[in-house]
Write a protein that holds these residues in place. Structure first.
Motif, PDB file in Angstrom:
ATOM      1  N   PHE A 103       0.835  -1.199   0.000  1.00  0.00           N
ATOM      2  CA  PHE A 103       0.000   0.000   0.000  1.00  0.00           C
ATOM      3  C   PHE A 103       0.867   1.246   0.000  1.00  0.00           C
ATOM      4  CE2 PHE A 103      -2.274   3.481   1.996  1.00  0.00           C
ATOM      5  CZ  PHE A 103      -3.504   3.444   1.368  1.00  0.00           C
ATOM      6  N   ARG A 104       1.890   1.262   0.869  1.00  0.00           N
ATOM      7  CA  ARG A 104       2.777   2.433   0.947  1.00  0.00           C
ATOM      8  C   ARG A 104       3.519   2.648  -0.369  1.00  0.00           C
ATOM      9  NH1 ARG A 104       3.478   0.327   6.310  1.00  0.00           N
ATOM     10  NH2 ARG A 104       5.370  -0.727   5.669  1.00  0.00           N
ATOM     11  N   GLU A 105       4.017   1.563  -0.970  1.00  0.00           N
ATOM     12  CA  GLU A 105       4.723   1.675  -2.246  1.00  0.00           C
ATOM     13  C   GLU A 105       3.793   2.206  -3.336  1.00  0.00           C
ATOM     14  OE1 GLU A 105       6.467  -2.125  -3.097  1.00  0.00           O
ATOM     15  OE2 GLU A 105       7.836  -2.000  -1.392  1.00  0.00           O
ATOM     16  N   ASP A 106       2.570   1.695  -3.372  1.00  0.00           N
ATOM     17  CA  ASP A 106       1.602   2.175  -4.362  1.00  0.00           C
ATOM     18  C   ASP A 106       1.291   3.655  -4.136  1.00  0.00           C
ATOM     19  OD1 ASP A 106       1.464  -0.297  -5.601  1.00  0.00           O
ATOM     20  OD2 ASP A 106      -0.407  -0.891  -4.617  1.00  0.00           O
ATOM     21  N   ALA A 107       1.160   4.044  -2.879  1.00  0.00           N
ATOM     22  CA  ALA A 107       0.877   5.450  -2.562  1.00  0.00           C
ATOM     23  C   ALA A 107       2.013   6.345  -3.053  1.00  0.00           C
ATOM     24  CB  ALA A 107       0.682   5.619  -1.055  1.00  0.00           C
ATOM     25  N   VAL A 108       3.248   5.913  -2.839  1.00  0.00           N
ATOM     26  CA  VAL A 108       4.413   6.691  -3.291  1.00  0.00           C
ATOM     27  C   VAL A 108       4.433   6.761  -4.815  1.00  0.00           C
ATOM     28  CG1 VAL A 108       6.938   6.715  -3.400  1.00  0.00           C
ATOM     29  CG2 VAL A 108       5.781   6.236  -1.233  1.00  0.00           C
ATOM     30  N   THR A 137       3.971  10.035  -9.632  1.00  0.00           N
ATOM     31  CA  THR A 137       3.769   9.918 -11.084  1.00  0.00           C
ATOM     32  C   THR A 137       2.402  10.369 -11.576  1.00  0.00           C
ATOM     33  OG1 THR A 137       3.017   7.619 -10.922  1.00  0.00           O
ATOM     34  CG2 THR A 137       5.381   7.982 -11.260  1.00  0.00           C
ATOM     35  N   SER A 138       1.444  10.593 -10.695  1.00  0.00           N
ATOM     36  CA  SER A 138       0.071  10.851 -11.136  1.00  0.00           C
ATOM     37  C   SER A 138      -0.167  12.272 -11.620  1.00  0.00           C
ATOM     38  CB  SER A 138      -0.913  10.553 -10.003  1.00  0.00           C
ATOM     39  OG  SER A 138      -0.758  11.506  -8.964  1.00  0.00           O
ATOM     40  N   GLY A 139       0.670  13.202 -11.178  1.00  0.00           N
ATOM     41  CA  GLY A 139       0.416  14.593 -11.510  1.00  0.00           C
ATOM     42  C   GLY A 139      -0.531  15.267 -10.533  1.00  0.00           C
ATOM     43  N   LEU A 140      -1.050  14.500  -9.580  1.00  0.00           N
ATOM     44  CA  LEU A 140      -1.905  15.069  -8.535  1.00  0.00           C
ATOM     45  C   LEU A 140      -1.030  15.667  -7.445  1.00  0.00           C
ATOM     46  CD1 LEU A 140      -4.425  12.098  -8.152  1.00  0.00           C
ATOM     47  CD2 LEU A 140      -4.806  14.238  -9.390  1.00  0.00           C
ATOM     48  N   THR A 141      -1.594  16.585  -6.679  1.00  0.00           N
ATOM     49  CA  THR A 141      -0.850  17.121  -5.541  1.00  0.00           C
ATOM     50  C   THR A 141      -0.765  16.048  -4.463  1.00  0.00           C
ATOM     51  OG1 THR A 141      -2.784  17.979  -4.382  1.00  0.00           O
ATOM     52  CG2 THR A 141      -1.730  19.448  -6.010  1.00  0.00           C
ATOM     53  N   ASP A 175      -5.610  12.580   0.427  1.00  0.00           N
ATOM     54  CA  ASP A 175      -7.062  12.569   0.655  1.00  0.00           C
ATOM     55  C   ASP A 175      -7.711  11.364  -0.009  1.00  0.00           C
ATOM     56  OD1 ASP A 175      -6.838  14.919   2.099  1.00  0.00           O
ATOM     57  OD2 ASP A 175      -7.661  16.209   0.515  1.00  0.00           O
ATOM     58  N   ASP A 176      -7.325  11.092  -1.259  1.00  0.00           N
ATOM     59  CA  ASP A 176      -7.899   9.961  -1.989  1.00  0.00           C
ATOM     60  C   ASP A 176      -7.609   8.634  -1.299  1.00  0.00           C
ATOM     61  OD1 ASP A 176      -8.883  11.697  -3.897  1.00  0.00           O
ATOM     62  OD2 ASP A 176      -7.396  11.178  -5.424  1.00  0.00           O
ATOM     63  N   LEU A 177      -6.432   8.529  -0.689  1.00  0.00           N
ATOM     64  CA  LEU A 177      -6.035   7.276  -0.045  1.00  0.00           C
ATOM     65  C   LEU A 177      -6.425   7.215   1.426  1.00  0.00           C
ATOM     66  CD1 LEU A 177      -2.501   6.843  -1.628  1.00  0.00           C
ATOM     67  CD2 LEU A 177      -4.626   5.694  -2.278  1.00  0.00           C
ATOM     68  N   SER A 234       1.315  14.403   5.938  1.00  0.00           N
ATOM     69  CA  SER A 234       2.614  14.179   6.587  1.00  0.00           C
ATOM     70  C   SER A 234       3.001  12.699   6.513  1.00  0.00           C
ATOM     71  CB  SER A 234       2.592  14.663   8.037  1.00  0.00           C
ATOM     72  OG  SER A 234       1.641  13.947   8.795  1.00  0.00           O
ATOM     73  N   THR A 235       2.021  11.817   6.624  1.00  0.00           N
ATOM     74  CA  THR A 235       2.293  10.380   6.495  1.00  0.00           C
ATOM     75  C   THR A 235       2.772  10.060   5.089  1.00  0.00           C
ATOM     76  OG1 THR A 235       0.655   9.822   8.177  1.00  0.00           O
ATOM     77  CG2 THR A 235       1.260   8.079   6.633  1.00  0.00           C
ATOM     78  N   LEU A 236       2.073  10.594   4.097  1.00  0.00           N
ATOM     79  CA  LEU A 236       2.473  10.369   2.712  1.00  0.00           C
ATOM     80  C   LEU A 236       3.883  10.899   2.470  1.00  0.00           C
ATOM     81  CD1 LEU A 236       1.758   9.384  -0.138  1.00  0.00           C
ATOM     82  CD2 LEU A 236       0.753  11.638  -0.563  1.00  0.00           C
ATOM     83  N   ASN A 237       4.183  12.076   3.013  1.00  0.00           N
ATOM     84  CA  ASN A 237       5.533  12.643   2.862  1.00  0.00           C
ATOM     85  C   ASN A 237       6.594  11.738   3.478  1.00  0.00           C
ATOM     86  OD1 ASN A 237       5.059  14.998   1.363  1.00  0.00           O
ATOM     87  ND2 ASN A 237       4.383  16.096   3.176  1.00  0.00           N
ATOM     88  N   LYS A 238       6.297  11.147   4.627  1.00  0.00           N
ATOM     89  CA  LYS A 238       7.245  10.217   5.260  1.00  0.00           C
ATOM     90  C   LYS A 238       7.491   9.011   4.359  1.00  0.00           C
ATOM     91  CE  LYS A 238       5.981  11.386   9.990  1.00  0.00           C
ATOM     92  NZ  LYS A 238       5.244  10.948  11.181  1.00  0.00           N
ATOM     93  N   TRP A 239       6.417   8.488   3.773  1.00  0.00           N
ATOM     94  CA  TRP A 239       6.561   7.341   2.879  1.00  0.00           C
ATOM     95  C   TRP A 239       7.382   7.713   1.650  1.00  0.00           C
ATOM     96  CZ3 TRP A 239       0.698   5.673   2.788  1.00  0.00           C
ATOM     97  CH2 TRP A 239       0.358   5.167   4.050  1.00  0.00           C
ATOM     98  N   ILE A 240       7.134   8.885   1.095  1.00  0.00           N
ATOM     99  CA  ILE A 240       7.887   9.325  -0.083  1.00  0.00           C
ATOM    100  C   ILE A 240       9.370   9.422   0.258  1.00  0.00           C
ATOM    101  CG2 ILE A 240       8.307  11.285  -1.635  1.00  0.00           C
ATOM    102  CD1 ILE A 240       5.213  11.738  -1.572  1.00  0.00           C
ATOM    103  N   THR A 241       9.680   9.998   1.406  1.00  0.00           N
ATOM    104  CA  THR A 241      11.078  10.107   1.840  1.00  0.00           C
ATOM    105  C   THR A 241      11.690   8.723   2.006  1.00  0.00           C
ATOM    106  OG1 THR A 241      10.642  12.206   2.944  1.00  0.00           O
ATOM    107  CG2 THR A 241      12.602  10.993   3.643  1.00  0.00           C
ATOM    108  N   ALA A 242      10.942   7.801   2.605  1.00  0.00           N
ATOM    109  CA  ALA A 242      11.454   6.457   2.861  1.00  0.00           C
ATOM    110  C   ALA A 242      11.688   5.672   1.570  1.00  0.00           C
ATOM    111  CB  ALA A 242      10.491   5.701   3.763  1.00  0.00           C
TER     112      ALA A 242
END
Length: 91
Positions: free
Chosen positions: A9-14, A19-23, A29-31, A36-44
């Motif tokens: 799930f985290r990998e898919d979110a990243v 790549t989606s072009g969405l903010t 919000d969609d997920l 801040s959680t999404l940002n942590k996953w992106i960093t990881a």
């Protein structure tokens, strides 16, 4: 107690965020996760192969082109309004 997200799930979110072009806010919000959680996953996951370098490069270029397109549309709209305004002015 929060819902435990799987690695997949985290990998898919990243992947979607990069790549989606969405903010990031739209993706979060969609997920149903916090930004801040999404940002942590992106960093990881940023330096992993979750998103192939070529795909990431294309996504970044698409984002740049979307921004440029938005600016051009805004400029066009301003020029249209100015044309209507000046055409309505009496000499």
């Amino acid at each position: 107690m929060g819902l435990k997200r799987t690695d997949e799930f985290r990998e898919d979110a990243v992947r979607i965020a990069l790549t989606s072009g969405l903010t990031q806010k739209q993706v979060a919000d969609d997920l149903g996760v916090g930004v801040s959680t999404l940002n942590k996953w992106i960093t990881a996951y940023r330096d992993t192969d979750v998103v192939p370098k070529e795909d990431l490069g294309l996504a970044q270029e698409n984002g740049r082109l979307r921004r440029e397109n938005r600016i051009l549309k805004e400029e066009r709209d301003i020029l249209k309004k100015a044309t209507v305004f000046f055409a309505s002015q009496k000499p």
